[in-house]
Scaffold this motif. Structure first.
Motif, PDB file in Angstrom:
ATOM      1  N   ARG A  59      33.625  42.904  54.103  1.00 41.73           N
ATOM      2  CA  ARG A  59      35.069  42.965  53.847  1.00 41.73           C
ATOM      3  C   ARG A  59      35.668  41.566  53.715  1.00 41.73           C
ATOM      4  NH1 ARG A  59      36.902  48.131  57.583  1.00 41.73           N
ATOM      5  NH2 ARG A  59      35.687  49.634  56.377  1.00 41.73           N
ATOM      6  N   SER A  60      35.172  40.633  54.476  1.00 39.95           N
ATOM      7  CA  SER A  60      35.630  39.251  54.362  1.00 39.95           C
ATOM      8  C   SER A  60      35.261  38.682  52.998  1.00 39.95           C
ATOM      9  CB  SER A  60      35.034  38.403  55.481  1.00 39.95           C
ATOM     10  OG  SER A  60      35.467  37.072  55.381  1.00 39.95           O
ATOM     11  N   PHE A  61      34.042  38.935  52.553  1.00 38.67           N
ATOM     12  CA  PHE A  61      33.599  38.486  51.232  1.00 38.67           C
ATOM     13  C   PHE A  61      34.522  39.046  50.148  1.00 38.67           C
ATOM     14  CE2 PHE A  61      31.281  39.614  47.370  1.00 38.67           C
ATOM     15  CZ  PHE A  61      30.875  38.366  46.930  1.00 38.67           C
ATOM     16  N   LEU A  62      34.820  40.336  50.222  1.00 37.40           N
ATOM     17  CA  LEU A  62      35.692  40.960  49.222  1.00 37.40           C
ATOM     18  C   LEU A  62      37.093  40.351  49.244  1.00 37.40           C
ATOM     19  CD1 LEU A  62      34.699  44.730  49.542  1.00 37.40           C
ATOM     20  CD2 LEU A  62      34.038  43.110  47.735  1.00 37.40           C
ATOM     21  N   ARG A  63      37.632  40.115  50.437  1.00 37.81           N
ATOM     22  CA  ARG A  63      38.969  39.514  50.546  1.00 37.81           C
ATOM     23  C   ARG A  63      38.996  38.103  49.964  1.00 37.81           C
ATOM     24  NH1 ARG A  63      38.852  41.800  55.540  1.00 37.81           N
ATOM     25  NH2 ARG A  63      38.324  39.822  56.521  1.00 37.81           N
ATOM     26  N   VAL A  64      38.008  37.289  50.317  1.00 36.27           N
ATOM     27  CA  VAL A  64      37.960  35.908  49.836  1.00 36.27           C
ATOM     28  C   VAL A  64      37.784  35.890  48.321  1.00 36.27           C
ATOM     29  CG1 VAL A  64      36.586  33.774  49.848  1.00 36.27           C
ATOM     30  CG2 VAL A  64      37.203  34.893  52.003  1.00 36.27           C
ATOM     31  N   ASN A  65      36.886  36.700  47.798  1.00 37.52           N
ATOM     32  CA  ASN A  65      36.655  36.757  46.359  1.00 37.52           C
ATOM     33  C   ASN A  65      37.941  37.150  45.623  1.00 37.52           C
ATOM     34  OD1 ASN A  65      34.813  36.751  44.015  1.00 37.52           O
ATOM     35  ND2 ASN A  65      35.268  38.931  43.988  1.00 37.52           N
ATOM     36  N   ALA A  66      38.607  38.194  46.095  1.00 36.03           N
ATOM     37  CA  ALA A  66      39.852  38.640  45.458  1.00 36.03           C
ATOM     38  C   ALA A  66      40.946  37.581  45.577  1.00 36.03           C
ATOM     39  CB  ALA A  66      40.312  39.962  46.080  1.00 36.03           C
ATOM     40  N   TRP A  67      41.038  36.940  46.733  1.00 40.09           N
ATOM     41  CA  TRP A  67      42.064  35.920  46.950  1.00 40.09           C
ATOM     42  C   TRP A  67      41.869  34.740  46.000  1.00 40.09           C
ATOM     43  CZ3 TRP A  67      41.276  30.972  49.364  1.00 40.09           C
ATOM     44  CH2 TRP A  67      42.459  30.243  49.539  1.00 40.09           C
ATOM     45  N   ILE A  68      40.642  34.218  45.926  1.00 41.21           N
ATOM     46  CA  ILE A  68      40.381  33.080  45.036  1.00 41.21           C
ATOM     47  C   ILE A  68      40.643  33.479  43.589  1.00 41.21           C
ATOM     48  CG2 ILE A  68      38.560  31.592  44.081  1.00 41.21           C
ATOM     49  CD1 ILE A  68      37.429  31.347  46.926  1.00 41.21           C
ATOM     50  N   TYR A  69      40.166  34.640  43.177  1.00 38.02           N
ATOM     51  CA  TYR A  69      40.376  35.100  41.802  1.00 38.02           C
ATOM     52  C   TYR A  69      41.874  35.195  41.500  1.00 38.02           C
ATOM     53  CZ  TYR A  69      39.698  37.619  37.452  1.00 38.02           C
ATOM     54  OH  TYR A  69      39.715  37.974  36.134  1.00 38.02           O
ATOM     55  N   ASP A  70      42.629  35.827  42.391  1.00 37.09           N
ATOM     56  CA  ASP A  70      44.072  35.986  42.179  1.00 37.09           C
ATOM     57  C   ASP A  70      44.789  34.633  42.137  1.00 37.09           C
ATOM     58  OD1 ASP A  70      43.700  38.726  42.131  1.00 37.09           O
ATOM     59  OD2 ASP A  70      44.509  39.055  44.146  1.00 37.09           O
ATOM     60  N   GLU A  71      44.418  33.718  43.021  1.00 39.00           N
ATOM     61  CA  GLU A  71      45.043  32.394  43.041  1.00 39.00           C
ATOM     62  C   GLU A  71      44.771  31.633  41.738  1.00 39.00           C
ATOM     63  OE1 GLU A  71      47.022  30.678  45.295  1.00 39.00           O
ATOM     64  OE2 GLU A  71      47.258  32.628  46.271  1.00 39.00           O
ATOM     65  N   LEU A  72      43.530  31.690  41.271  1.00 42.39           N
ATOM     66  CA  LEU A  72      43.183  30.987  40.035  1.00 42.39           C
ATOM     67  C   LEU A  72      43.837  31.649  38.822  1.00 42.39           C
ATOM     68  CD1 LEU A  72      39.432  30.128  40.708  1.00 42.39           C
ATOM     69  CD2 LEU A  72      41.423  28.610  40.834  1.00 42.39           C
ATOM     70  N   GLU A  73      43.898  32.965  38.836  1.00 42.92           N
ATOM     71  CA  GLU A  73      44.564  33.701  37.754  1.00 42.92           C
ATOM     72  C   GLU A  73      46.040  33.299  37.682  1.00 42.92           C
ATOM     73  OE1 GLU A  73      44.776  36.810  34.743  1.00 42.92           O
ATOM     74  OE2 GLU A  73      43.017  35.950  35.704  1.00 42.92           O
ATOM     75  N   ARG A  74      46.722  33.308  38.810  1.00 43.41           N
ATOM     76  CA  ARG A  74      48.145  32.952  38.875  1.00 43.41           C
ATOM     77  C   ARG A  74      48.351  31.493  38.439  1.00 43.41           C
ATOM     78  NH1 ARG A  74      49.488  35.784  42.791  1.00 43.41           N
ATOM     79  NH2 ARG A  74      48.347  34.667  44.390  1.00 43.41           N
ATOM     80  N   ASP A  75      47.491  30.609  38.911  1.00 42.48           N
ATOM     81  CA  ASP A  75      47.603  29.198  38.574  1.00 42.48           C
ATOM     82  C   ASP A  75      47.445  28.976  37.064  1.00 42.48           C
ATOM     83  OD1 ASP A  75      47.653  26.301  39.459  1.00 42.48           O
ATOM     84  OD2 ASP A  75      45.701  26.371  38.468  1.00 42.48           O
ATOM     85  N   LEU A  76      46.429  29.588  36.463  1.00 46.45           N
ATOM     86  CA  LEU A  76      46.207  29.412  35.029  1.00 46.45           C
ATOM     87  C   LEU A  76      47.324  30.018  34.194  1.00 46.45           C
ATOM     88  CD1 LEU A  76      42.363  29.933  34.727  1.00 46.45           C
ATOM     89  CD2 LEU A  76      43.643  27.885  34.069  1.00 46.45           C
TER      90      LEU A  76
END
Length: 169
Positions: A16-33
């Motif tokens: 669950r931690s892996f899934l949260r971190v993966n989603a968080w990084i993806y969402d942050e990079l998506e928003r930033d770009l």
């Protein structure tokens, strides 16, 4: 499945931690770009791969494998990038069914503009937090999880974080 091998409490926490971190990084990079240049992470990845290809062009099938998306999703993304003048399409002369995706000068300009900030965001979200030792440990852990064959096609069709800089490993 008759007797499933359920995850124990520790495995469940890690998963669950892996899934949260993966989603968080993806969402942050998506928003930033999106804020930097109106690009999503997959669109950014398409521009990066085209920028690194000989002649700034790739066959659509190879590009889909490189950015780890389905052909239909790639077609949708390419249509948007083409509409915005960032990518063009050319027919393949040796295969009438094949198409090339080609990075335009405008696409290269936008990529050069957003890539440094994207690289800085990747560094801030991941590498600055890990440091060199943990980064090396993570590299080893990820290598152990890589699908057999070590290719994007072997990895299946899942979106991932794209290269953070233009033309650099």
């Amino acid at each position: 499945m008759e007797n499933p091998a359920w995850l124990d409490d520790g495995e469940q926490r890690v998963w669950r931690s892996f899934l949260r971190v993966n989603a968080w990084i993806y969402d942050e990079l998506e928003r930033d770009l999106r804020g930097r240049g109106g690009l999503g992470l997959i669109e950014y990845g398409i521009l990066v791969h085209l920028s690194e290809a000989p002649g700034r062009r790739m066959r659509m099938r190879a590009l889909a494998d490189s950015v780890i998306v389905s052909k239909s999703r790639l077609s949708h993304q390419i249509a948007r990038l083409e509409r915005d003048g960032l990518v063009g399409k050319e027919e393949c002369t040796d295969d009438r069914r094949g198409l090339w995706a080609v990075l335009t000068d405008e696409g290269a300009r936008l990529l050069a503009e957003v890539a440094p900030g994207h690289a800085a965001r990747v560094r801030a979200l991941m590498f600055d937090r890990l440091g060199p030792l943990r980064t090396a440990e993570l590299e080893g852990l990820l290598a152990a999880l890589e699908p057999a064959g070590d290719t994007p096609a072997a990895a299946g069709r899942r979106p991932g974080v794209q290269r953070a800089t233009v033309g650099d490993g």
